[in-house]
Write an enzyme that holds these catalytic residues in place. Structure first.
Site, mmCIF file in Angstrom:
data_model
loop_
_atom_site.group_PDB
_atom_site.id
_atom_site.type_symbol
_atom_site.label_atom_id
_atom_site.label_comp_id
_atom_site.label_asym_id
_atom_site.label_seq_id
_atom_site.Cartn_x
_atom_site.Cartn_y
_atom_site.Cartn_z
ATOM 1 N N SER A 138 -97.143 52.994 24.707
ATOM 2 C CA SER A 138 -97.980 52.682 23.549
ATOM 3 C C SER A 138 -99.396 53.149 23.826
ATOM 4 O O SER A 138 -100.135 52.530 24.578
ATOM 5 C CB SER A 138 -97.983 51.175 23.267
ATOM 6 N N TYR A 144 -109.110 61.308 26.840
ATOM 7 C CA TYR A 144 -108.982 61.393 25.398
ATOM 8 C C TYR A 144 -109.678 62.651 24.912
ATOM 9 O O TYR A 144 -110.630 63.130 25.514
ATOM 10 C CB TYR A 144 -109.617 60.181 24.706
#
Length: 302
Positions: A134, A147
């Site tokens: 997740s 990211y």
């Protein structure tokens, strides 16, 4: 997208798991000894939108194992290694008194030596994987934030932030763990492995004394022990060795050709249990799948 290597993916459990991962958006490197059935499987997987590299070959060949890992690197990295390819050592199975020693060597080579050889090739990439099931629950702590763009955008998550330095994996002083939110309201953090996962397909024959299954079972028992030690030596990874339970496969038909396997579940019935290990970020250990659920099975789970 996350990347998996699955051996023995032209049929049976390997093909069923590959199809499920492709449907989830995984990119795949798949292999099998027979090129035709492997390409058929790859065509089906590509139909689900996955990038698929299909490499026919034998996992006992070191050059083939290196090619599998190199292909994963070309796709962007490696998050899951599935050692599913297997041989029986004798077809049909025979008592140990009659078991060909050459067959036992072949079973050990395919079921024990090859999985370790592939893991050795894959470890540099697996150690630097930042994949967790997740994205929205993960708070990475290793090095620069993995990211792209806005750190709050889960869809921009990069599971391979350090792919350019794969061969130096494991040499950093940074922790091989990430923190995970325990609930939607708080920021309590639990340490879980930050690397990828290795899934070794085992058998109940590794732990039960079934007549005629001695050669194959001893090879799978060795794979279990090898997996347990690897889990201790690589705490930054998840290592699962899984008994998938009874299945209706060509391997079982070759092992016991006179047995009626019509009542055994198809491999697809096992897949939800394997996906559950990923989704639940299950700790390293031995698991058994029953009724589509993987549960810890005996010593070695942690």
């Amino acid at each position: 997208m996350p990347v998996a290597i699955i051996t023995g993916a032209s049929k049976g459990l390997g093909r069923a798991l590959a199809a499920a991962l492709a449907a989830r958006g995984w990119d795949l490197v798949v292999d099998a000894r027979s090129a035709g059935p492997l390409e058929d499987a790859a065509r089906e997987l590509r139909g689900a939108g996955a990038r698929v590299v299909a490499l026919p070959g034998d996992v006992t060949d070191g050059g083939h194992r290196a090619a599998l890992v190199a292909a994963a690197g070309e796709l962007g990295g490696l998050d899951l290694l599935v050692n599913n390819a297997s041989v029986l050592g004798a077809e049909p199975l025979v008592p140990l008194a009659d078991h060909p020693l050459a067959g036992l060597r072949a079973a050990l080579e395919a079921n024990v030596v090859a999985p370790l050889g592939l893991a050795q090739e894959a470890l540099p990439l697996l150690r630097i994987s930042s994949y967790l099931s997740s994205y929205e629950e993960v708070i990475p702590y290793r090095g620069n934030a993995p990211y792209i763009g806005d750190a709050g955008n889960a869809r921009a998550y990069d599971p391979h932030p350090y792919i350019g330095n794969a061969r130096n994996a494991g040499t950093s002083d940074s922790s091989p763990y990430v923190g995970v939110k325990d609930g939607p309201k708080g920021m309590k953090r639990t340490l879980v492995p930050a690397g990828g996962a290795i899934l070794n397909i085992s058998s109940d024959a590794a732990v039960e004394a079934y007549p005629t299954w001695g050669g194959y079972g001893s090879a799978k028992a060795a794979l279990d022990q090898q997996s347990a030690v690897l889990a201790q030596e690589e705490p930054g990874l998840r290592v699962w060795w899984v008994d998938p339970g009874d299945m209706r496969t060509d391997l079982y038909a070759a092992a016991v050709p006179d047995d009626d396997a019509s009542g055994r579940p198809l491999p697809a019935a096992v897949v939800p249990g394997l996906l559950g290990l990923l989704d639940g970020r299950a700790p390293s250990g031995r698991y058994r799948v029953a009724a589509g659920v993987a549960a810890p099975d005996g010593a070695g789970s942690r």
